[in-house]
Design an enzyme around this catalytic site. Structure first.
Site, PDB file in Angstrom:
ATOM      1  N   GLY A   1      -4.581  -4.048  -3.935  1.00 26.01           N
ATOM      2  CA  GLY A   1      -5.564  -3.006  -4.237  1.00 26.01           C
ATOM      3  C   GLY A   1      -4.760  -1.776  -4.583  1.00 26.01           C
ATOM      4  O   GLY A   1      -4.148  -1.164  -3.707  1.00 26.01           O
ATOM      5  N   HIS A   2      -4.664  -1.471  -5.868  1.00 30.74           N
ATOM      6  CA  HIS A   2      -3.831  -0.355  -6.324  1.00 30.74           C
ATOM      7  C   HIS A   2      -4.734   0.799  -6.743  1.00 30.74           C
ATOM      8  O   HIS A   2      -5.514   0.668  -7.685  1.00 30.74           O
ATOM      9  CB  HIS A   2      -2.933  -0.808  -7.482  1.00 30.74           C
TER      10      HIS A   2
ATOM     11  N   GLN B   1       2.011  -5.912  -3.331  1.00 26.93           N
ATOM     12  CA  GLN B   1       2.457  -6.037  -1.931  1.00 26.93           C
ATOM     13  C   GLN B   1       3.770  -5.245  -1.740  1.00 26.93           C
ATOM     14  O   GLN B   1       3.958  -4.242  -2.399  1.00 26.93           O
ATOM     15  CB  GLN B   1       2.613  -7.500  -1.521  1.00 26.93           C
TER      16      GLN B   1
ATOM     17  N   LYS C   1       1.845   2.243  -5.132  1.00 28.77           N
ATOM     18  CA  LYS C   1       2.400   1.718  -6.388  1.00 28.77           C
ATOM     19  C   LYS C   1       1.510   2.042  -7.580  1.00 28.77           C
ATOM     20  O   LYS C   1       1.985   2.453  -8.635  1.00 28.77           O
ATOM     21  CB  LYS C   1       2.571   0.178  -6.281  1.00 28.77           C
TER      22      LYS C   1
ATOM     23  N   ASP D   1       0.809  -1.225   0.000  1.00 28.28           N
ATOM     24  CA  ASP D   1       0.000   0.000   0.000  1.00 28.28           C
ATOM     25  C   ASP D   1       0.840   1.273   0.000  1.00 28.28           C
ATOM     26  O   ASP D   1       0.418   2.309   0.533  1.00 28.28           O
ATOM     27  CB  ASP D   1      -0.966   0.026   1.200  1.00 28.28           C
TER      28      ASP D   1
HETATM   29  P1  GDP Z   1      -0.751   0.472  -3.586  1.00 31.19           P
HETATM   30  O1  GDP Z   1      -1.375  -0.807  -3.163  1.00 31.19           O
HETATM   31  O2  GDP Z   1       0.726   0.497  -3.328  1.00 31.19           O
HETATM   32  O3  GDP Z   1      -1.069   0.859  -4.997  1.00 31.19           O
HETATM   33  O4  GDP Z   1      -1.360   1.592  -2.631  1.00 31.19           O
HETATM   34  P2  GDP Z   1      -2.917   1.733  -2.207  1.00 31.19           P
HETATM   35  O5  GDP Z   1      -3.671   2.220  -3.370  1.00 31.19           O
HETATM   36  O6  GDP Z   1      -3.394   0.515  -1.523  1.00 31.19           O
HETATM   37  O7  GDP Z   1      -2.811   2.822  -1.062  1.00 31.19           O
HETATM   38  C1  GDP Z   1      -2.288   4.087  -1.299  1.00 31.19           C
HETATM   39  C2  GDP Z   1      -3.364   5.113  -0.926  1.00 31.19           C
HETATM   40  O8  GDP Z   1      -2.778   6.379  -0.796  1.00 31.19           O
HETATM   41  C3  GDP Z   1      -4.425   5.271  -1.993  1.00 31.19           C
HETATM   42  O9  GDP Z   1      -5.642   5.589  -1.379  1.00 31.19           O
HETATM   43  C4  GDP Z   1      -3.909   6.449  -2.819  1.00 31.19           C
HETATM   44  O10 GDP Z   1      -4.957   7.152  -3.480  1.00 31.19           O
HETATM   45  C5  GDP Z   1      -3.297   7.285  -1.765  1.00 31.19           C
HETATM   46  N1  GDP Z   1      -2.133   8.100  -2.161  1.00 31.19           N
HETATM   47  C6  GDP Z   1      -1.164   7.794  -3.063  1.00 31.19           C
HETATM   48  N2  GDP Z   1      -0.222   8.759  -3.052  1.00 31.19           N
HETATM   49  C7  GDP Z   1      -0.596   9.668  -2.136  1.00 31.19           C
HETATM   50  C8  GDP Z   1      -0.010  10.877  -1.654  1.00 31.19           C
HETATM   51  O11 GDP Z   1       1.064  11.295  -2.039  1.00 31.19           O
HETATM   52  N3  GDP Z   1      -0.701  11.548  -0.680  1.00 31.19           N
HETATM   53  C9  GDP Z   1      -1.890  11.094  -0.187  1.00 31.19           C
HETATM   54  N4  GDP Z   1      -2.484  11.821   0.756  1.00 31.19           N
HETATM   55  N5  GDP Z   1      -2.472   9.962  -0.621  1.00 31.19           N
HETATM   56  C10 GDP Z   1      -1.811   9.258  -1.568  1.00 31.19           C
HETATM   57  P1  IMO Z   2      -0.920  -4.054  -2.347  1.00 34.68           P
HETATM   58  O1  IMO Z   2      -0.422  -4.586  -3.680  1.00 34.68           O
HETATM   59  C1  IMO Z   2      -1.005  -4.569   1.982  1.00 34.68           C
HETATM   60  C2  IMO Z   2      -1.091  -8.690   3.455  1.00 34.68           C
HETATM   61  C3  IMO Z   2      -2.364  -9.150   4.144  1.00 34.68           C
HETATM   62  C4  IMO Z   2      -1.787 -10.163   5.109  1.00 34.68           C
HETATM   63  C5  IMO Z   2      -0.664 -10.803   4.298  1.00 34.68           C
HETATM   64  C6  IMO Z   2      -1.046 -12.104   3.619  1.00 34.68           C
HETATM   65  O2  IMO Z   2      -2.199  -3.339  -2.414  1.00 34.68           O
HETATM   66  O3  IMO Z   2       0.185  -3.302  -1.673  1.00 34.68           O
HETATM   67  P2  IMO Z   2      -2.561 -12.715   1.515  1.00 34.68           P
HETATM   68  O4  IMO Z   2      -3.989 -12.434   1.229  1.00 34.68           O
HETATM   69  O5  IMO Z   2      -1.615 -12.173   0.505  1.00 34.68           O
HETATM   70  O6  IMO Z   2      -2.287 -14.155   1.793  1.00 34.68           O
HETATM   71  O7  IMO Z   2      -2.271 -11.945   2.907  1.00 34.68           O
HETATM   72  O8  IMO Z   2      -0.293  -9.853   3.335  1.00 34.68           O
HETATM   73  N1  IMO Z   2      -1.292  -8.140   2.104  1.00 34.68           N
HETATM   74  C7  IMO Z   2      -1.229  -6.836   1.814  1.00 34.68           C
HETATM   75  N2  IMO Z   2      -1.040  -5.760   2.602  1.00 34.68           N
HETATM   76  N3  IMO Z   2      -1.103  -4.413   0.644  1.00 34.68           N
HETATM   77  C8  IMO Z   2      -1.245  -5.484  -0.167  1.00 34.68           C
HETATM   78  O9  IMO Z   2      -1.212  -5.399  -1.510  1.00 34.68           O
HETATM   79  C9  IMO Z   2      -1.363  -6.759   0.420  1.00 34.68           C
HETATM   80  N4  IMO Z   2      -1.555  -7.999  -0.075  1.00 34.68           N
HETATM   81  C10 IMO Z   2      -1.497  -8.833   0.971  1.00 34.68           C
HETATM   82  O10 IMO Z   2      -2.990  -8.078   4.801  1.00 34.68           O
HETATM   83  O11 IMO Z   2      -1.211  -9.514   6.211  1.00 34.68           O
HETATM   84 MG    MG Z   3      -2.895  -1.487  -1.889  1.00 35.05          MG
END
Ligand code: GDP
Ligand code: IMO
Ligand code: MG
Length: 423
Positions: free
Chosen positions: A40-41, A221, A16, A13
């Protein structure tokens, strides 16, 4: 040409999805190489927000090919939902989303097995996303998996056999379930998959490289969730590290180019497992609130803490990071002081290398830096950065030994600043 990779350096998270979308105009192909719908990107642009699970984050930048690579595990039901949501918002995917024949399928019973194994673990639960990731990769490694390419060869027989085997395991575990609805959705998802071009992605990618095409590999991840190098057993079931791009796409190590390592200005984690810099106080809650730190897939509150430079240094070493990207800088806009963990104290000794075991005896040692108390979100260039923010960036760069090339100051595509100054 070489394949550039973009990898999360923390516990996922990091942001990415946003950065892959921002970088995509410089590439011809974007390819996911591991993980599945546990990811979840999130991407935001033109006032819209999208969350991608299995589809690469280059999908919104017109004319680019997006590949679901062989290292990915794909759930047809969730894939169908993702495709339909994007199509409903006017994005046509079929001409630019390709799927590897060697990618593995998550079966409906994999999701049930994920739940069954978690409930059996009791207090030692991993806190998985419940999407069947572990069981699907277990079948892959155990040589029992079903692949996308199997849809073209004796599929029904292989599917029936795998489901019967899973049902027997569930029966032995006394796990009560109803698979009928899951199976119905799943089979409908198979029809969606068949609408897309199924490719030998290993040949496709290597041919593209030899033709001079630019490829970006999108990680899911983060390094601290890697099956080999993460905080085992509280990890995911794939290699999230740079080497995962080689096995997950069929790219030789010598063909890896830039390695973008992405991290937040602080640190988060979802699910169980060690997190040395976790904050349980109002500061942790403040980060959670300001950073909207609630899972994009499960909605679970993310655990929050200060940046951990020990863990980041380890991730950089394992991944061979060549450029850093710092996300969510704006979330730290309102802090008088900000702490950065530079070492751990373990049984009275100062340790700078990420240790084998992380338990209660590991205490983070912090350096305290001045906060910038300035709104970064509307800044357009690094010339506008306040002095304290520049000092924070320099401190991280010096401690980690790699330059921070991009700074993100908000969730929108536009809130991204490329740094040119040499530090
Ligand atoms: P990913 O899994 O690495 O793609 O990241 P996620 O989407 O799960 O979580 C990142 C969260 O931070 C999302 O809700 C983005 O919209 C948000 N986000 C990304 N970059 C920034 C930033 O620079 N500032 C803030 N406030 N939110 C951001
Ligand atoms: P993105 O790509 C954050 C965590 C789960 C759990 C562990 C194992 O959005 O960064 P799984 O379902 O893979 O067997 O769960 O890994 N986990 C993540 N945490 N971002 C993710 O993906 C994750 N994908 C799995 O919360 O602790
Ligand atoms: Mg994510």
């Amino acid at each position: 040409m070489k394949v550039d990779t973009l990898l999360g350096l923390q516990w996922g998270d990091e942001g990415k999805g946003k950065i892959v979308d921002v970088l995509t105009p410089d590439y011809d192909i974007v390819a996911r190489f591991q993980g599945g719908p546990n990811a979840g990107h999130t991407l935001e642009f033109e006032g819209q927000k999208y969350v991608l699970r299995s589809i690469p984050s280059g999908i919104f930048q017109g004319g680019k090919i997006n590949i679901i690579g062989n290292g990915v595990v794909l759930d047809p039901a969730l894939f169908k939902a993702e495709v339909e949501a994007l199509e409903a918002s006017g994005h046509n995917l079929s001409d630019r989303l390709y799927i590897s024949r060697k990618a593995h399928l998550i079966l409906p019973t994999h999701r049930l097995l994920d739940q069954a194994y978690e409930s059996q673990k009791g207090c030692d639960k991993i806190g998985t996303t419940g999407k069947g990731i572990g069981p699907a990769y277990t079948d892959k490694i155990g040589r029992n998996g079903l692949r996308i390419g199997d849809l073209e060869y004796n599929f029904t027989e292989k599917y029936t056999c795998a489901i019967a085997r899973h049902k027997e395991i569930l029966r032995q575990m006394n796990f009560e379930y109803d698979v009928a609805d899951l199976e119905k959705e799943w089979l409908a998802g198979i029809e969606t998959i068949k609408r897309f071009r199924l490719i030998d992605s290993d040949h496709f990618i290597n041919k593209a490289l030899s033709e001079g095409k630019k490829i970006l590999a999108e990680g899911a991840q983060g390094t601290m969730l890697d099956i080999d190098f993460g905080s085992y057993p509280f990890v995911t079931s794939s290699n999230t590290i740079c080497a995962g791009a080689c096995t997950g796409l069929g790219v030789a190590p010598a063909k890896i180019g830039e390695v973008y390592g992405i991290f937040k200005a602080y640190c988060t984690r979802v699910g169980s497992g060690p997190f040395p810099t976790e904050l349980f106080d109002e500061t942790g809650q403040k980060i959670r609130d300001l950073g909207c730190e609630y899972g994009s897939v499960t909605g679970r509150p993310r655990r929050c803490g200060w940046i951990d430079l020990v863990a980041l240094r380890y991730a950089i070493m394992i991944d061979g990071v060549t450029q850093l990207i710092m996300m969510k800088s704006d979330v730290m806009d309102d802090f008088e002081t900000i702490k950065a963990c530079v070492a751990y104290e373990i049984n009275g000794k100062e340790v700078e290398d990420f240790p084998f075991e992380i338990n209660e005896s590991v205490k983070p040692l912090y350096v305290e830096l001045s906060g910038w108390k300035t709104d970064l979100t509307k800044m357009q260039s690094e010339d506008e950065f306040p002095e304290e923010f520049n000092a924070y960036l320099s401190f991280i760069e010096e401690t980690l030994g790699v330059n921070i090339k991009i700074v993100s100051v908000g969730p929108d595509r536009e809130q991204t600043i490329v740094r040119y100054a040499e530090s």
